[in-house]
Design a protein around this motif. Structure first.
Motif, PDB file in Angstrom:
ATOM      1  N   TYR A  36       0.817  -1.029  -0.067  1.00 15.43           N
ATOM      2  CA  TYR A  36       0.124   0.023  -0.078  1.00 15.43           C
ATOM      3  C   TYR A  36       0.909   1.263  -0.259  1.00 15.43           C
ATOM      4  O   TYR A  36       0.695   2.198  -0.817  1.00 15.43           O
ATOM      5  CB  TYR A  36      -1.095   0.110   1.192  1.00 15.43           C
ATOM      6  CG  TYR A  36      -1.979   1.329   1.505  1.00 15.43           C
ATOM      7  CD1 TYR A  36      -2.737   1.461   0.089  1.00 15.43           C
ATOM      8  CD2 TYR A  36      -1.775   1.954   2.364  1.00 15.43           C
ATOM      9  CE1 TYR A  36      -3.425   2.429   0.210  1.00 15.43           C
ATOM     10  CE2 TYR A  36      -2.718   3.141   2.336  1.00 15.43           C
ATOM     11  CZ  TYR A  36      -3.387   3.379   1.287  1.00 15.43           C
ATOM     12  OH  TYR A  36      -4.332   4.539   1.224  1.00 15.43           O
ATOM     13  N   TYR A  37       1.834   1.465   0.887  1.00 15.86           N
ATOM     14  CA  TYR A  37       2.676   2.651   1.028  1.00 15.86           C
ATOM     15  C   TYR A  37       3.761   2.478   0.179  1.00 15.86           C
ATOM     16  O   TYR A  37       4.765   2.254   0.439  1.00 15.86           O
ATOM     17  CB  TYR A  37       2.914   2.890   2.550  1.00 15.86           C
ATOM     18  CG  TYR A  37       1.953   3.150   3.752  1.00 15.86           C
ATOM     19  CD1 TYR A  37       0.897   4.323   3.419  1.00 15.86           C
ATOM     20  CD2 TYR A  37       1.620   2.311   4.473  1.00 15.86           C
ATOM     21  CE1 TYR A  37      -0.089   4.404   4.234  1.00 15.86           C
ATOM     22  CE2 TYR A  37       0.550   2.757   5.400  1.00 15.86           C
ATOM     23  CZ  TYR A  37      -0.246   3.646   5.349  1.00 15.86           C
ATOM     24  OH  TYR A  37      -1.294   3.768   6.092  1.00 15.86           O
ATOM     25  N   TRP A  41       7.647   7.984   2.729  1.00 18.98           N
ATOM     26  CA  TRP A  41       6.939   8.635   3.954  1.00 18.98           C
ATOM     27  C   TRP A  41       8.224   9.385   4.715  1.00 18.98           C
ATOM     28  O   TRP A  41       9.075   8.863   5.011  1.00 18.98           O
ATOM     29  CB  TRP A  41       5.954   7.959   4.842  1.00 18.98           C
ATOM     30  CG  TRP A  41       4.776   8.113   4.523  1.00 18.98           C
ATOM     31  CD1 TRP A  41       3.791   9.057   5.146  1.00 18.98           C
ATOM     32  CD2 TRP A  41       4.038   7.702   3.288  1.00 18.98           C
ATOM     33  NE1 TRP A  41       2.606   8.732   4.444  1.00 18.98           N
ATOM     34  CE2 TRP A  41       2.727   8.161   3.215  1.00 18.98           C
ATOM     35  CE3 TRP A  41       4.536   6.757   2.459  1.00 18.98           C
ATOM     36  CZ2 TRP A  41       1.825   7.451   2.510  1.00 18.98           C
ATOM     37  CZ3 TRP A  41       3.667   6.178   1.288  1.00 18.98           C
ATOM     38  CH2 TRP A  41       2.098   6.745   1.547  1.00 18.98           C
ATOM     39  N   HIS A  79       4.976  15.312   3.443  1.00 15.99           N
ATOM     40  CA  HIS A  79       5.262  14.133   4.027  1.00 15.99           C
ATOM     41  C   HIS A  79       5.113  12.853   3.338  1.00 15.99           C
ATOM     42  O   HIS A  79       5.741  11.835   3.659  1.00 15.99           O
ATOM     43  CB  HIS A  79       3.877  14.008   5.206  1.00 15.99           C
ATOM     44  CG  HIS A  79       2.404  13.192   4.892  1.00 15.99           C
ATOM     45  ND1 HIS A  79       1.982  14.106   3.631  1.00 15.99           N
ATOM     46  CD2 HIS A  79       1.989  12.373   4.911  1.00 15.99           C
ATOM     47  CE1 HIS A  79       0.806  13.186   3.376  1.00 15.99           C
ATOM     48  NE2 HIS A  79       0.915  12.258   4.400  1.00 15.99           N
ATOM     49  N   TYR A  89      -1.519   3.812  -4.236  1.00 16.87           N
ATOM     50  CA  TYR A  89      -1.820   4.587  -3.026  1.00 16.87           C
ATOM     51  C   TYR A  89      -2.894   5.747  -3.453  1.00 16.87           C
ATOM     52  O   TYR A  89      -2.521   6.284  -4.530  1.00 16.87           O
ATOM     53  CB  TYR A  89      -0.469   4.934  -2.446  1.00 16.87           C
ATOM     54  CG  TYR A  89      -0.708   5.980  -1.150  1.00 16.87           C
ATOM     55  CD1 TYR A  89      -0.969   5.552  -0.130  1.00 16.87           C
ATOM     56  CD2 TYR A  89      -0.764   7.352  -1.513  1.00 16.87           C
ATOM     57  CE1 TYR A  89      -1.544   6.154   0.865  1.00 16.87           C
ATOM     58  CE2 TYR A  89      -0.807   8.234  -0.269  1.00 16.87           C
ATOM     59  CZ  TYR A  89      -1.477   7.496   0.902  1.00 16.87           C
ATOM     60  OH  TYR A  89      -1.628   8.401   1.897  1.00 16.87           O
ATOM     61  N   TRP A 170      -3.173  13.868   9.337  1.00 15.62           N
ATOM     62  CA  TRP A 170      -2.141  13.077   8.865  1.00 15.62           C
ATOM     63  C   TRP A 170      -0.625  13.788   9.300  1.00 15.62           C
ATOM     64  O   TRP A 170       0.306  13.214   8.894  1.00 15.62           O
ATOM     65  CB  TRP A 170      -2.319  12.999   7.220  1.00 15.62           C
ATOM     66  CG  TRP A 170      -3.170  12.381   6.451  1.00 15.62           C
ATOM     67  CD1 TRP A 170      -3.899  11.552   7.362  1.00 15.62           C
ATOM     68  CD2 TRP A 170      -3.660  12.043   5.345  1.00 15.62           C
ATOM     69  NE1 TRP A 170      -5.047  10.925   6.593  1.00 15.62           N
ATOM     70  CE2 TRP A 170      -4.705  11.004   5.144  1.00 15.62           C
ATOM     71  CE3 TRP A 170      -3.145  12.470   4.051  1.00 15.62           C
ATOM     72  CZ2 TRP A 170      -5.304  10.548   4.081  1.00 15.62           C
ATOM     73  CZ3 TRP A 170      -3.728  12.046   2.960  1.00 15.62           C
ATOM     74  CH2 TRP A 170      -4.909  11.250   2.979  1.00 15.62           C
ATOM     75  N   ASP A 175      -2.906   9.464  12.017  1.00  9.51           N
ATOM     76  CA  ASP A 175      -4.184   9.870  11.289  1.00  9.51           C
ATOM     77  C   ASP A 175      -5.368   9.922  12.077  1.00  9.51           C
ATOM     78  O   ASP A 175      -6.326  10.515  12.333  1.00  9.51           O
ATOM     79  CB  ASP A 175      -4.359   9.284   9.921  1.00  9.51           C
ATOM     80  CG  ASP A 175      -3.145   9.091   9.335  1.00  9.51           C
ATOM     81  OD1 ASP A 175      -1.905   9.463   9.580  1.00  9.51           O
ATOM     82  OD2 ASP A 175      -3.073   8.493   8.315  1.00  9.51           O
ATOM     83  N   ARG A 215      -8.540   0.197   9.402  1.00  5.27           N
ATOM     84  CA  ARG A 215      -8.502   1.581   8.745  1.00  5.27           C
ATOM     85  C   ARG A 215      -9.562   2.204   9.229  1.00  5.27           C
ATOM     86  O   ARG A 215     -10.678   2.016   9.738  1.00  5.27           O
ATOM     87  CB  ARG A 215      -8.672   1.178   7.359  1.00  5.27           C
ATOM     88  CG  ARG A 215      -7.509   0.422   6.655  1.00  5.27           C
ATOM     89  CD  ARG A 215      -6.200   0.974   6.870  1.00  5.27           C
ATOM     90  NE  ARG A 215      -5.952   2.308   6.291  1.00  5.27           N
ATOM     91  CZ  ARG A 215      -5.029   3.049   6.187  1.00  5.27           C
ATOM     92  NH1 ARG A 215      -4.150   2.739   6.821  1.00  5.27           N
ATOM     93  NH2 ARG A 215      -5.119   4.267   5.586  1.00  5.27           N
ATOM     94  N   TYR A 221     -12.431   9.678   6.243  1.00 11.24           N
ATOM     95  CA  TYR A 221     -11.832  10.089   4.912  1.00 11.24           C
ATOM     96  C   TYR A 221     -12.147  10.987   3.954  1.00 11.24           C
ATOM     97  O   TYR A 221     -11.721  11.954   3.666  1.00 11.24           O
ATOM     98  CB  TYR A 221     -11.576   8.661   4.010  1.00 11.24           C
ATOM     99  CG  TYR A 221     -10.401   8.191   3.992  1.00 11.24           C
ATOM    100  CD1 TYR A 221      -9.954   7.134   5.086  1.00 11.24           C
ATOM    101  CD2 TYR A 221      -9.509   8.261   3.016  1.00 11.24           C
ATOM    102  CE1 TYR A 221      -8.671   6.570   5.008  1.00 11.24           C
ATOM    103  CE2 TYR A 221      -8.289   7.838   2.789  1.00 11.24           C
ATOM    104  CZ  TYR A 221      -7.613   6.967   3.896  1.00 11.24           C
ATOM    105  OH  TYR A 221      -6.471   6.454   3.715  1.00 11.24           O
ATOM    106  N   TYR A 371      -6.564   1.433  13.418  1.00  5.83           N
ATOM    107  CA  TYR A 371      -5.383   2.540  13.096  1.00  5.83           C
ATOM    108  C   TYR A 371      -5.149   3.524  14.013  1.00  5.83           C
ATOM    109  O   TYR A 371      -6.084   4.307  14.234  1.00  5.83           O
ATOM    110  CB  TYR A 371      -5.599   2.913  11.510  1.00  5.83           C
ATOM    111  CG  TYR A 371      -4.241   3.636  11.011  1.00  5.83           C
ATOM    112  CD1 TYR A 371      -3.364   2.988  10.667  1.00  5.83           C
ATOM    113  CD2 TYR A 371      -4.518   5.041  10.298  1.00  5.83           C
ATOM    114  CE1 TYR A 371      -2.252   3.444  10.087  1.00  5.83           C
ATOM    115  CE2 TYR A 371      -3.470   5.406   9.624  1.00  5.83           C
ATOM    116  CZ  TYR A 371      -2.354   4.846   9.549  1.00  5.83           C
ATOM    117  OH  TYR A 371      -1.424   5.138   8.906  1.00  5.83           O
TER     118      TYR A 371
HETATM  119  N1  SER Z   1      -0.923   7.689   6.814  1.00  2.90           N
HETATM  120  C1  SER Z   1      -1.698   8.072   5.868  1.00  2.90           C
HETATM  121  C2  SER Z   1      -2.530   7.028   5.110  1.00  2.90           C
HETATM  122  O1  SER Z   1      -3.054   6.161   5.755  1.00  2.90           O
HETATM  123  C3  SER Z   1      -1.115   9.291   4.784  1.00  2.90           C
HETATM  124  O2  SER Z   1      -0.009   9.666   5.347  1.00  2.90           O
HETATM  125  O3  SER Z   1      -2.679   7.029   3.719  1.00  2.90           O
END
Ligand code: SER
Length: 462
Positions: A36-37, A41, A79, A89, A170, A175, A215, A221, A371
């Protein structure tokens, strides 16, 4: 001799690496997790560098070089650093409309992350000096680090209060923490245009790549993306944004990191004989530490954050790990430390089997898997164990510090390099007696934190 666990960590950091060419320059960056990420970051990379410096200095420098590569003229560093063309993403690079501020062609988001840069560089500098190695690469970064600190001071503490203002959840890196709930809920969903709701519904990818139970909820969101849309309309002009935003919070967690970062920058300057600069950054750290001590509320036994949107100054109380963050910059007074130690040791609040849960086990907001609403995060442990260590005359702090080093390393080593961990409280039915990794797997900073602890606290771990 490098152990098998270290080799596993190094292998993960290698496989979670992107090499990207932009305008003829090649950047190497570690992304947090493949699923995902997939971009870089900011605060993750500061941590990656702190673990890698013991093994592969060039790769540690590469993390920092890439972060500095997106710095705007005013010192800001976003960030997320983009460049990887995969579309795993959301939000993607184009959504931010920040390309116009890039000085290198590399694009970043329009929001900050906790300012760990000087902390990371100070650690790198210390490790290099211990090994008798040259620090000229660190020297070459320092002007840009000062510019970065100038951004925070000028734009995020316009009142010169010592406490920083965040304009989006964020920016804290946490978050979905319950400490943002009230401020977020003040944003009426009815004001959010349908096009933003549709944008989120059609593009959100985290819930596809992971578990919904981990999440943030959709209603948050929508607000995350609403704020981004609002700031784009103000051309990412921080002063203009602060005047109109419904989300402006003076935050204890990021302010504590800010104080520590200024202490670190002062140390870097002092070692280079730049006494005037060192004194200036020390004075910023002291100002913040004093402000943090004054945020303490004796009745609540907690530090207050403040909602400062639209000229307000409303206290925000929240029973989360953020209350321990003033330990990190050594801001907590003796009386405050005594209360915090009690909470950290209490098995009904934060003293779980694998501490430290991100929200108190007793809090009505605690959710074991969601999260930043309960799971244990290695980064939180790192902040708190370093903080405890700094109270060198306090035996209880020293005892807890050593225990936390061991428990954190043990948790990462035995369970694997996950994003978060079950604090193993044995309260939630599904998790009774389990000991599991949660969130995304193969997560880079958990590997980097393991390497950092293994090297820095070798005697405690062995
Ligand atoms: N942590 C965030 C995300 O979950 C964005 O920085 O996408």
């Amino acid at each position: 001799m490098i152990s098998d666990d270290e080799l596993r960590a190094l292998k993960l950091l290698k496989s979670n690496t992107n090499v990207i060419k932009t305008n003829g320059k090649t950047y190497q960056r570690i992304f947090p997790t493949r699923k995902y990420y997939v971009h870089q970051w900011f605060w993750d990379s500061c941590i990656h560098a702190m673990g890698l410096i013991y093994y592969e200095p060039q790769r540690a420098y590469a993390e920092i070089i890439s972060l500095l590569g997106v710095q705007w003229k005013n010192g800001f560093i976003g960030h997320i650093t983009y460049g990887n063309k995969t579309n795993n993403y959301f939000p993607n690079e184009e959504l931010w409309e920040t390309k116009k501020f890039s000085q290198t062609g590399v694009v970043c988001s329009g929001l900050c992350n906790p300012p760990l840069l000087a902390i990371s560089l100070n650690h790198i500098d210390e490790v290099l000096r211990d090994k008798g190695e040259a620090t000229d690469t660190v020297d070459s970064f320092l002007d840009r680090v000062i510019l970065y600190h100038n951004y925070w001071k000028r734009f995020r503490d316009r009142e010169d209060s010592g406490l920083l203002t965040l304009i989006h959840p964020w920016e804290s890196g946490c978050d979905n923490s319950p400490r943002w709930d009230n401020v977020m809920e003040n944003i009426d969903l009815k004001v959010i245009p349908q096009r933003i709701i549709d944008l989120v519904k059609n593009n959100r990818k985290d819930t596809r790549a992971g578990t919904m139970a981990n999440r943030p909820l959709a209603e948050y969101y929508y607000r995350y993306l609403y704020l981004i849309d609002l700031y784009k309309q103000h051309q990412w002009d921080t002063d203009a944004i602060l005047d109109i935003t419904p989300f402006a919070v003076k935050d204890v967690q990021v302010s504590s990191i800010w104080a520590k970062a200024n202490q670190s920058l002062a140390a870097l300057m002092k070692r280079r004989g730049k006494i005037k600069e060192a004194d200036y950054f020390s004075s910023l750290a002291e100002q913040t530490n004093e402000a943090l001590r004054n945020c303490w509320d004796e009745k609540q036994k907690a530090y207050k954050n403040f909602d400062v949107s639209h000229g307000k100054k409303d206290a925000i109380y929240s029973d989360t790990f953020a209350n321990f963050m003033p330990l990190y910059s050594h801001a907590a007074s003796d009386g405050q430390v005594a209360v915090l130690l009690k909470q950290l040791s209490d098995s009904h609040t934060y003293g779980s089997k694998y501490p430290i849960p991100s929200v108190s086990l007793k809090s009505p907001f605690f959710e074991i898997a969601r999260y930043w609403r309960g799971p244990t995060w290695p980064i939180v442990n790192l902040f708190i164990l370093e903080g405890l260590k700094s109270y060198s005359d306090n035996e209880q702090c020293q005892k807890l510090f050593k225990e936390l080093v061991k428990k954190t390393a043990d948790m990462i080593r035995t369970i694997g390099f996950y994003e978060t961990y079950d604090p193993n409280i044995g309260l939630a039915d599904n998790y009774q007696n389990t000991l599991s990794g949660m969130g995304y797997e193969e997560f880079s900073w958990s590997a980097a934190i393991y390497l950092y602890l293994k090297n820095k606290y070798m005697e405690i771990m062995n």
